[in-house]
Design an enzyme around this catalytic site. Structure first.
Site, PDB file in Angstrom:
ATOM      1  CE  LYS A  13      70.114  54.788 126.028  1.00 17.60           C
ATOM      2  NZ  LYS A  13      69.487  53.606 125.058  1.00 17.60           N
ATOM      3  NE  ARG A  84      70.887  50.140 118.892  1.00 15.40           N
ATOM      4  CZ  ARG A  84      70.746  51.758 119.263  1.00 15.40           C
ATOM      5  NH1 ARG A  84      71.828  52.301 119.354  1.00 15.40           N
ATOM      6  NH2 ARG A  84      69.438  52.223 119.251  1.00 15.40           N
ATOM      7  NE  ARG A 123      59.362  59.049 124.922  1.00 17.21           N
ATOM      8  CZ  ARG A 123      60.206  58.257 124.498  1.00 17.21           C
ATOM      9  NH1 ARG A 123      61.310  58.218 125.326  1.00 17.21           N
ATOM     10  NH2 ARG A 123      60.232  57.253 123.636  1.00 17.21           N
ATOM     11  NE  ARG A 155      59.012  57.264 119.587  1.00 16.16           N
ATOM     12  CZ  ARG A 155      60.237  56.874 119.761  1.00 16.16           C
ATOM     13  NH1 ARG A 155      61.368  57.731 120.269  1.00 16.16           N
ATOM     14  NH2 ARG A 155      60.683  55.564 119.787  1.00 16.16           N
ATOM     15  NE  ARG A 166      60.773  51.199 122.346  1.00 12.54           N
ATOM     16  CZ  ARG A 166      59.844  52.258 122.511  1.00 12.54           C
ATOM     17  NH1 ARG A 166      58.629  52.313 122.333  1.00 12.54           N
ATOM     18  NH2 ARG A 166      60.690  53.327 122.797  1.00 12.54           N
TER      19      ARG A 166
HETATM   20  P1  ADP Z   1      66.501  54.532 119.844  1.00 13.57           P
HETATM   21  O1  ADP Z   1      66.906  55.095 120.962  1.00 13.57           O
HETATM   22  O2  ADP Z   1      65.222  54.872 119.135  1.00 13.57           O
HETATM   23  O3  ADP Z   1      66.868  53.005 119.400  1.00 13.57           O
HETATM   24  P2  ADP Z   1      69.039  55.749 118.430  1.00 13.57           P
HETATM   25  O4  ADP Z   1      69.033  57.279 118.379  1.00 13.57           O
HETATM   26  O5  ADP Z   1      69.988  55.156 119.509  1.00 13.57           O
HETATM   27  O6  ADP Z   1      67.540  55.385 118.759  1.00 13.57           O
HETATM   28  O7  ADP Z   1      69.396  54.953 117.002  1.00 13.57           O
HETATM   29  C1  ADP Z   1      68.491  55.295 116.107  1.00 13.57           C
HETATM   30  C2  ADP Z   1      68.794  54.243 115.077  1.00 13.57           C
HETATM   31  O8  ADP Z   1      70.189  54.303 114.529  1.00 13.57           O
HETATM   32  C3  ADP Z   1      68.927  52.622 115.348  1.00 13.57           C
HETATM   33  O9  ADP Z   1      67.601  52.212 115.404  1.00 13.57           O
HETATM   34  C4  ADP Z   1      69.748  51.840 114.303  1.00 13.57           C
HETATM   35  O10 ADP Z   1      69.202  51.502 113.097  1.00 13.57           O
HETATM   36  C5  ADP Z   1      71.006  52.834 114.343  1.00 13.57           C
HETATM   37  N1  ADP Z   1      72.212  52.815 115.266  1.00 13.57           N
HETATM   38  C6  ADP Z   1      72.082  53.494 116.347  1.00 13.57           C
HETATM   39  N2  ADP Z   1      73.403  52.975 116.939  1.00 13.57           N
HETATM   40  C7  ADP Z   1      73.614  51.984 116.378  1.00 13.57           C
HETATM   41  C8  ADP Z   1      74.744  50.985 116.696  1.00 13.57           C
HETATM   42  N3  ADP Z   1      75.633  51.170 117.587  1.00 13.57           N
HETATM   43  N4  ADP Z   1      74.949  49.913 115.803  1.00 13.57           N
HETATM   44  C9  ADP Z   1      73.975  49.957 114.712  1.00 13.57           C
HETATM   45  N5  ADP Z   1      72.897  50.671 114.593  1.00 13.57           N
HETATM   46  C10 ADP Z   1      72.798  51.581 115.401  1.00 13.57           C
END
Ligand code: ADP
Length: 207
Positions: A13, A84, A123, A155, A166
């Protein structure tokens, strides 16, 4: 031009969002990056992030509103990491409608599960300078960083077991969101196994 890129683990993404945003000269808004930035100054958000909790729909949507009102978002933006939840998808529509705007297209990136495993398990990251490596860009020397010679580490949550979980969680959580956009006729499913640069044409194709 408001694009949403969505997809499960290792669908790329971030890469596709960057390519699309650069080509269209609009910002790439990653809510994860945005929150990590806010967390530097906000203890509550910092704690939630480090506990791996989602930020509440209201807080994240407020932050997003402030971000999209900035000047560089006038022509549009590429959203990655949001919505999300179904609630966030609905809040986003309300928010955009307030400014006479609407989502242009939602691109769901899909890859075969085997490829997600290959990508994630291959990775690694340099423990010294943070450079990232993967199956498409392996280090020249195994376990060593090309840039600084530091040790490469995997990781701790990048294991086959957590990955299956996941992928499953993503499928369950994304279903209502994808149905919501499909019903509106703005959902496009894209094969993200290769050619990330195709995102620019795909964004302009009819659904
Ligand atoms: P990953 O791809 O590892 O889930 P992101 O960088 O997209 O990581 O997001 C990191 C953290 O930020 C998530 O685990 C969540 O806690 C928070 N987060 C990101 N986007 C949202 C969202 N749209 N709503 C709620 N929490 C979010």
């Amino acid at each position: 031009m408001i694009y949403i890129l969505t997809g499960g683990p290792a669908t790329g993404k971030g890469t596709r969002s960057d390519i699309l945003a650069n080509a269209l000269e609009i910002p790439h808004i990653s809510t994860g990056d945005m929150l990590r930035n806010v967390a530097k100054k906000n203890l509550e958000i910092r704690e939630k992030l480090s506990n791996g909790e989602l930020i509440s729909d209201e807080i994240i949507t407020d932050l997003l509103e402030q971000r999209i009102l900035e000047d560089d978002c006038k022509e549009g933006f590429v959203l990655d990491g949001y919505p999300r939840t179904l609630k966030q998808a609905e809040l986003l529509d309300v928010l955009l409608a307030k400014y006479g705007r609407a989502v242009t297209k939602v691109m769901e990136l899909t890859i075969p599960d085997e490829l997600a495993f290959k990508r994630i398990l291959g990775r690694s990251k340099c423990t010294h300078c943070g450079a990232s490596y993967g199956i498409d860009f392996p280090p020249k020397r195994k376990g060593r960083c090309d840039i600084c010679g530091g040790h490469l580490a995997v990781r701790t949550d990048d294991t086959a077991e957590t990955l299956s979980k996941r992928i499953e969680t993503y499928r369950e959580n994304s279903k209502p969101i994808l149905d919501y956009y499909r019903d509106k006729g703005i959902l496009m499913t894209v094969d993200a196994s290769a050619h990330p640069e195709r995102v620019v044409e795909e964004a302009q194709m009819e659904i």
